[in-house]
Design a protein around this motif. Structure first.
Motif, PDB file in Angstrom:
ATOM      1  N   GLU A 228       0.834  -1.206   0.000  1.00 44.61           N
ATOM      2  CA  GLU A 228       0.000   0.000   0.000  1.00 44.61           C
ATOM      3  C   GLU A 228       0.871   1.259   0.000  1.00 44.61           C
ATOM      4  O   GLU A 228       0.597   2.226  -0.714  1.00 44.61           O
ATOM      5  CB  GLU A 228      -0.920  -0.007   1.221  1.00 44.61           C
ATOM      6  CG  GLU A 228      -1.822   1.220   1.311  1.00 44.61           C
ATOM      7  CD  GLU A 228      -2.667   1.228   2.564  1.00 44.61           C
ATOM      8  OE1 GLU A 228      -3.325   2.258   2.821  1.00 44.61           O
ATOM      9  OE2 GLU A 228      -2.676   0.211   3.294  1.00 44.61           O
ATOM     10  N   ILE A 231       2.526   1.871  -3.533  1.00 41.93           N
ATOM     11  CA  ILE A 231       1.595   2.415  -4.515  1.00 41.93           C
ATOM     12  C   ILE A 231       1.428   3.914  -4.317  1.00 41.93           C
ATOM     13  O   ILE A 231       1.484   4.704  -5.268  1.00 41.93           O
ATOM     14  CB  ILE A 231       0.227   1.707  -4.414  1.00 41.93           C
ATOM     15  CG1 ILE A 231       0.378   0.211  -4.700  1.00 41.93           C
ATOM     16  CG2 ILE A 231      -0.773   2.333  -5.361  1.00 41.93           C
ATOM     17  CD1 ILE A 231       0.817  -0.122  -6.078  1.00 41.93           C
ATOM     18  N   ASN A 326       0.860 -13.375  -9.098  1.00 40.22           N
ATOM     19  CA  ASN A 326      -0.057 -12.538  -8.339  1.00 40.22           C
ATOM     20  C   ASN A 326      -0.245 -13.126  -6.940  1.00 40.22           C
ATOM     21  O   ASN A 326      -0.782 -14.213  -6.780  1.00 40.22           O
ATOM     22  CB  ASN A 326      -1.404 -12.449  -9.061  1.00 40.22           C
ATOM     23  CG  ASN A 326      -2.375 -11.510  -8.361  1.00 40.22           C
ATOM     24  OD1 ASN A 326      -1.967 -10.626  -7.603  1.00 40.22           O
ATOM     25  ND2 ASN A 326      -3.651 -11.705  -8.604  1.00 40.22           N
ATOM     26  N   LYS A 355       1.988  -8.306  -6.584  1.00 39.65           N
ATOM     27  CA  LYS A 355       0.524  -8.249  -6.648  1.00 39.65           C
ATOM     28  C   LYS A 355       0.087  -7.579  -7.947  1.00 39.65           C
ATOM     29  O   LYS A 355       0.682  -6.595  -8.382  1.00 39.65           O
ATOM     30  CB  LYS A 355      -0.034  -7.470  -5.450  1.00 39.65           C
ATOM     31  CG  LYS A 355      -1.562  -7.397  -5.409  1.00 39.65           C
ATOM     32  CD  LYS A 355      -2.027  -6.705  -4.158  1.00 39.65           C
ATOM     33  CE  LYS A 355      -3.541  -6.556  -4.136  1.00 39.65           C
ATOM     34  NZ  LYS A 355      -4.229  -7.864  -4.169  1.00 39.65           N
ATOM     35  N   HIS A 357      -2.957  -5.487  -9.516  1.00 41.23           N
ATOM     36  CA  HIS A 357      -4.064  -4.685  -9.027  1.00 41.23           C
ATOM     37  C   HIS A 357      -5.213  -4.681 -10.032  1.00 41.23           C
ATOM     38  O   HIS A 357      -5.078  -5.148 -11.172  1.00 41.23           O
ATOM     39  CB  HIS A 357      -3.570  -3.275  -8.717  1.00 41.23           C
ATOM     40  CG  HIS A 357      -2.559  -3.249  -7.613  1.00 41.23           C
ATOM     41  ND1 HIS A 357      -2.897  -3.175  -6.288  1.00 41.23           N
ATOM     42  CD2 HIS A 357      -1.199  -3.336  -7.642  1.00 41.23           C
ATOM     43  CE1 HIS A 357      -1.804  -3.203  -5.540  1.00 41.23           C
ATOM     44  NE2 HIS A 357      -0.754  -3.299  -6.343  1.00 41.23           N
TER      45      HIS A 357
END
Length: 681
Positions: A228, A231, A326, A355, A357
């Motif tokens: 988080e 990003i 992923n 990951k 998104h």
């Protein structure tokens, strides 16, 4: 649909009620149902034929019926029934798997609900007010309560054996930071010198161990929080990132960072300073291939061989879902270097999380796991760092890279401090520039035909690929040995009497890529008042090689083969031949790779036997060609540019590292002096 056993015991193939297509006779009345029991031999033959061809045509049905004494229509309906049976079995198997997965998910859901209903507040012991905090925050509070108890226990043990009190990590928190929200407390709260001197820490890559089962929940939560943060760091603008006056660079606002991410991995440890940078570029590689390179430790180490001196995956916590990366999660160790013995390597123990998104963007993030470290204090901690990868048309990708570390740089030589402080040494710009250049090199290596820019004795694409593979191994070998890494087994010669020259020896016996015997390596770094591009162009030019290379013996050097590796003409692999009167050089060629980008350049070369090189040029295996690479690493002396006048360090000159290897008969501690080494250089 029919029962499983009907396909073997009965045949509904004689059902004549509704023939269709070419099989229908308009003058024939529908017949009643009748069943025919096939023999065991007929069933076995049709079963065997079904495995090879589940949909036989008319000719195959007639041939099979004639051989088994059956009507073609009987064969046709048997195969129809068999296909129906197989489909039913497959559907039952899928339904069984889906039911099992559904039950598993239902059980997990029940456990989560029970955990929520039984949650307690770590501060007061009463029931937690779930409605007042997020689910993630609740888990962080519970986990950090456990961590505080663990730190207090270890602190008591350390004080007992060391005889000195140990600082609690909570004393280092900035005012106003909630104690229960810090994730990565770890060993950074320890005073320098209590457990071990900061420069005397053990080798990280040898000392760390795999995480325990109790550590894994915290690793997962830390990785999710780091993703988080990455990003937001990659996409944010001002006031988090402050652009320079000319918009050429940007710096991170530490105050704004602490306000934006108050629950990071804890405050900056004493003795460490923060380095943060961000860079973006469009590279010529598919986004899926980029993710694979980053998640495969061998490919990652190879592509970034100039930065990653060694790396290892300790444990894979998750391989990802849906056949890709992923959700992949792995615990790693790595050592990052600048190509100079004057800059200590940076060792990290971290988790890497990948990951995809919802918008299709992939992200790969690293974050340190120093609170799991069993040894003494580290000189480098990795805050959430990594990259975002966005798919573009025609096989291109956009990459946004964030590099954020806390490091003790007191051991960096004064010559290299401007470069290190500018972020060009190990910052995001160097990672992105290296990736861009290596993507061009990989695209060149994958070419199936010989491009127009390639010239010389290479006549086949197989020979071209073999030569590129040999050059790649040469570059990796050079980069591994030129820095201050502790990975290789070199031993420093005693009595060298000079701090700026590193001389080492190692035994090479079983490595097919090295000649057997004792290998001597020498490396030194120094500053010269010449711009890096000019130094690079001079060293890579075969016409000026006789001015500095002892291998040329003063003779002319001719380029026999040339492979372009990218848009810049300096990125290429060359095969050189020395035209010298010295007969000892008649059977020797020189393999050379030169590469350059905005953050640095290399000119790396190695003498190769002409017979072995002919095998490579014909497409043979290059792994058994013995190489002892030597060469130059050319770095800018800082972010400044030369504007005229007298050059000083940091104003546009070059930091040049020279390294070479030679084969000797025995350990040269008694016979080889430093003066002789410098004369060879």
């Amino acid at each position: 649909m029919i029962r499983d056993d009907e396909c073997e015991s009965k045949s509904g193939t004689d059902i004549m009620e509704a023939p269709s297509g070419d099989d229908q006779d308009p003058n024939q009345r529908p017949k009643k149902k009748r069943y025919h029991r096939h023999t065991q031999h007929q069933i076995q033959e049709m079963e065997a034929f079904f495995k090879e061809c589940p949909h036989p045509d008319d000719k195959q049905r007639k041939d099979l019926g004639r051989r088994l004494v059956l009507e073609p229509l009987q064969v046709k309906f048997w195969f129809q029934n068999k296909r129906t049976q197989m489909k039913a079995q497959h559907e039952r198997h899928e339904n069984s798997q889906l039911r099992a997965e559904n039950e598993k998910l239902r059980g997990e859901n029940i456990r989560y609900k029970e955990a929520l209903s039984n949650a307690t507040c770590p501060n007061c012991g009463g029931p937690a007010a779930i409605g007042e905090m997020s689910f993630d925050e609740q888990h962080l509070r519970i986990e950090n309560a456990r961590l505080r108890d663990e730190v207090d226990r270890i602190s008591g043990i350390a004080a007992k054996y060391v005889g000195k009190p140990v600082l609690s990590y909570t004393h280092l928190l900035p005012h106003g930071t909630p104690r229960s929200l810090d994730l990565g407390v770890g060993n950074f709260g320890l005073q320098s010198g209590i457990v071990g001197d900061i420069y005397g820490a053990g080798d990280l890559l040898r000392s760390v161990s795999c995480p325990t089962e109790a550590d894994k929940p915290m690793i997962i939560e830390l990785a999710v929080a780091a993703m988080e943060e990455l990003i937001r760091m990659a996409q944010a603008g001002e006031p988090l990132w402050i652009p320079s006056a000319d918009n050429s660079t940007e710096s991170l606002s530490e105050d704004e960072y602490l306000r934006t991410f108050p629950r990071g991995i804890g405050p900056t440890p004493l003795g460490l300073k923060s380095e943060a940078s961000r860079e973006s570029a469009v590279v010529i590689m598919n986004h899926i291939n980029l993710v694979e390179i980053l998640m495969d430790v061998n490919q990652w180490s190879s592509v970034f061989s100039g930065i990653v001196s060694r790396a290892m995956t300790l444990e894979v916590l998750s391989t990802g879902v849906a056949g890709n990366y992923n959700g992949a999660l792995q615990v790693m160790t790595a050592e990052f270097q600048v190509p100079s013995p004057l800059v200590p390597t940076r060792e990290n123990y971290f988790v890497r999380y990948c990951k995809q998104h919802v918008d299709g963007t992939w992200a790969v993030v690293d974050v340190s796991l120093d609170n799991l470290r069993p040894t003494s204090m580290s000189r480098c901690r990795r805050r959430p760092s990594g990259c975002l990868i966005q798919e573009l048309p025609n096989g291109y990708s956009k990459v946004i890279w964030v590099e954020h570390v806390e490091v003790d740089d007191r051991a960096v030589h004064n010559l290299y401090k401007p470069l290190v402080n500018s972020g060009l040494a190990l910052g995001a710009k160097r990672w992105v520039a290296t990736l861009d250049r290596q993507c061009e090199r990989l695209a060149s290596a994958m070419a199936n035909n010989i491009p127009a820019g390639d010239v010389g004795v290479i006549t086949t694409s197989e020979g071209r690929k073999s030569m590129l593979k040999l050059a790649e191994r040469m570059v990796m070998s050079f980069c591994t040995g030129v820095g201050a890494s502790t990975a290789h087994t070199w031993t420093t010669l005693s009595g060298s009497g000079a701090d700026d020259v590193r001389v080492m020896t190692r035994k090479s016996m079983d490595d097919p890529g090295r000649p057997p015997g004792i290998v001597l390596s020498a490396a030194t770094s120094f500053w010269i008042p010449v711009p890096p591009k000019r130094v690079f162009d001079f060293l890579r030019d075969e016409n000026s090689r006789n001015e500095w290379d002892i291998l040329s013996n003063g003779g002319l050097v001719q380029e026999m083969a040339h492979i372009a590796n990218g848009r810049d003409p300096g990125n290429c692999v060359s095969l050189l031949r020395v035209n010298s009167a010295n007969s000892s050089q008649s059977n020797m060629l020189i393999l050379q790779e030169s590469c350059t980008d905005a953050t640095g350049s290399y000119v790396i070369y190695a003498p190769v036997d002409i017979v072995a090189m002919n095998v490579v040029l014909s497409g043979g295996d290059p792994d058994y060609v013995a190489l002892l690479p030597s060469g130059f690493a050319i770095l800018p002396d800082g972010p400044g540019h030369h504007g005229g006048g007298i050059l000083e360090v940091g104003s546009g000159g070059s930091l040049l590292t020279v390294a070479f290897q030679i084969l000797v008969d025995s350990v040269p501690t008694a016979k080889l002096s430093l003066g002789k080494v410098l004369h060879i250089m």
